[in-house]
Scaffold this motif. Structure first.
Motif, PDB file in Angstrom:
ATOM      1  N   LYS A   1      20.632 104.763  26.019  1.00 29.53           N
ATOM      2  CA  LYS A   1      19.630 104.470  27.082  1.00 29.53           C
ATOM      3  C   LYS A   1      18.359 103.754  26.340  1.00 29.53           C
TER       4      LYS A   1
ATOM      5  N   ARG B   1      25.196  88.631  30.583  1.00 29.50           N
ATOM      6  CA  ARG B   1      25.721  88.815  31.797  1.00 29.50           C
ATOM      7  C   ARG B   1      25.973  90.191  32.555  1.00 29.50           C
ATOM      8  N   ARG B   2      26.189  91.121  31.424  1.00 27.55           N
ATOM      9  CA  ARG B   2      26.575  92.496  31.950  1.00 27.55           C
ATOM     10  C   ARG B   2      25.596  93.622  31.493  1.00 27.55           C
ATOM     11  N   ALA B   3      24.624  93.087  30.771  1.00 21.67           N
ATOM     12  CA  ALA B   3      23.789  94.258  30.275  1.00 21.67           C
ATOM     13  C   ALA B   3      22.727  94.984  31.579  1.00 21.67           C
ATOM     14  N   LYS B   4      22.521  96.061  31.538  1.00 17.04           N
ATOM     15  CA  LYS B   4      21.644  96.884  32.442  1.00 17.04           C
ATOM     16  C   LYS B   4      20.112  96.815  32.159  1.00 17.04           C
ATOM     17  N   THR B   5      19.820  96.404  30.646  1.00 23.39           N
ATOM     18  CA  THR B   5      18.637  96.336  30.372  1.00 23.39           C
ATOM     19  C   THR B   5      18.268  94.994  29.799  1.00 23.39           C
TER      20      THR B   5
ATOM     21  N   GLU C   1      24.719 100.615  24.700  1.00 23.77           N
ATOM     22  CA  GLU C   1      23.385 100.469  25.616  1.00 23.77           C
ATOM     23  C   GLU C   1      23.260 101.747  26.524  1.00 23.77           C
ATOM     24  N   LYS C   2      24.433 102.075  27.110  1.00 21.68           N
ATOM     25  CA  LYS C   2      24.405 103.220  28.174  1.00 21.68           C
ATOM     26  C   LYS C   2      24.176 104.391  27.534  1.00 21.68           C
TER      27      LYS C   2
ATOM     28  N   LEU D   1      27.960  97.417  24.938  1.00 17.85           N
ATOM     29  CA  LEU D   1      27.336  97.859  26.467  1.00 17.85           C
ATOM     30  C   LEU D   1      27.590  99.257  26.367  1.00 17.85           C
ATOM     31  N   ASP D   2      28.660  99.679  25.701  1.00 21.19           N
ATOM     32  CA  ASP D   2      28.774 101.304  25.696  1.00 21.19           C
ATOM     33  C   ASP D   2      27.630 101.989  24.923  1.00 21.19           C
TER      34      ASP D   2
ATOM     35  N   SER E   1      15.995 100.420  25.895  1.00 19.78           N
ATOM     36  CA  SER E   1      15.146  99.426  26.876  1.00 19.78           C
ATOM     37  C   SER E   1      15.306  98.120  26.583  1.00 19.78           C
TER      38      SER E   1
END
Length: 143
Positions: free
Chosen positions: A105, A133-137, A101-102, A98-99, A107
């Motif tokens: 950036k 459950r936690r990813a933004k993408t 991923e952020k 997740l770190d 897709s």
């Protein structure tokens, strides 16, 4: 649509299947892949507690082994025309993913349905489930 893909790998068979899916995304416009291997912090901390060797040397060896596993993956992706970035992190696996991923950036994240620690995942909850459950993408979980 998915131009920059995060591909976390623990080098398991499921991760290799996910790599095949990443490659198939080339035809859908994917241009860049971030290959991520997370050295599990809990395992590293346990080794460090009982190690008779210099902990820095142990970490260096773990990273070198990971790079040796990543190199053929990186070459395969480059041959397919992808721009490739390699990241090796020491963290709790899902948090490390997740770190990145952020920070990168991305897709989309393409991950195997379960990895090498499948028995532990039955009791603790799988990394892929926590990512979903936690990813933004968008997360593509490959069986």
């Amino acid at each position: 649509m998915f131009e920059k893909i995060l591909y976390p790998t623990d080098f398991s068979n499921e991760a290799h299947k996910a790599l095949d899916f990443v490659i198939s995304l080339k035809d859908a416009g994917a241009k860049e892949v971030v290959i991520l291997h997370v050295i599990e912090k809990a395992n590293f901390d346990a080794i460090a507690r009982y190690a008779t060797k210099d902990i820095g040397e142990i970490e260096k060896n773990l990273k070198a082994r990971a790079m040796a596993e990543i190199q053929p993956i990186e070459e395969r992706l480059k041959k397919k025309g992808f721009k490739v970035k390699v990241v090796i992190a020491k963290a709790v696996p899902y948090m490390g993913i997740l770190d990145v991923e952020k920070k990168e950036k991305v897709s989309a994240i393409v991950i195997g349905s379960h990895g090498m620690s499948n028995i532990a995942e039955i009791f603790l909850g799988s990394v892929s489930e926590k990512i979903v459950r936690r990813a933004k993408t968008p997360v593509l979980v490959v069986r």
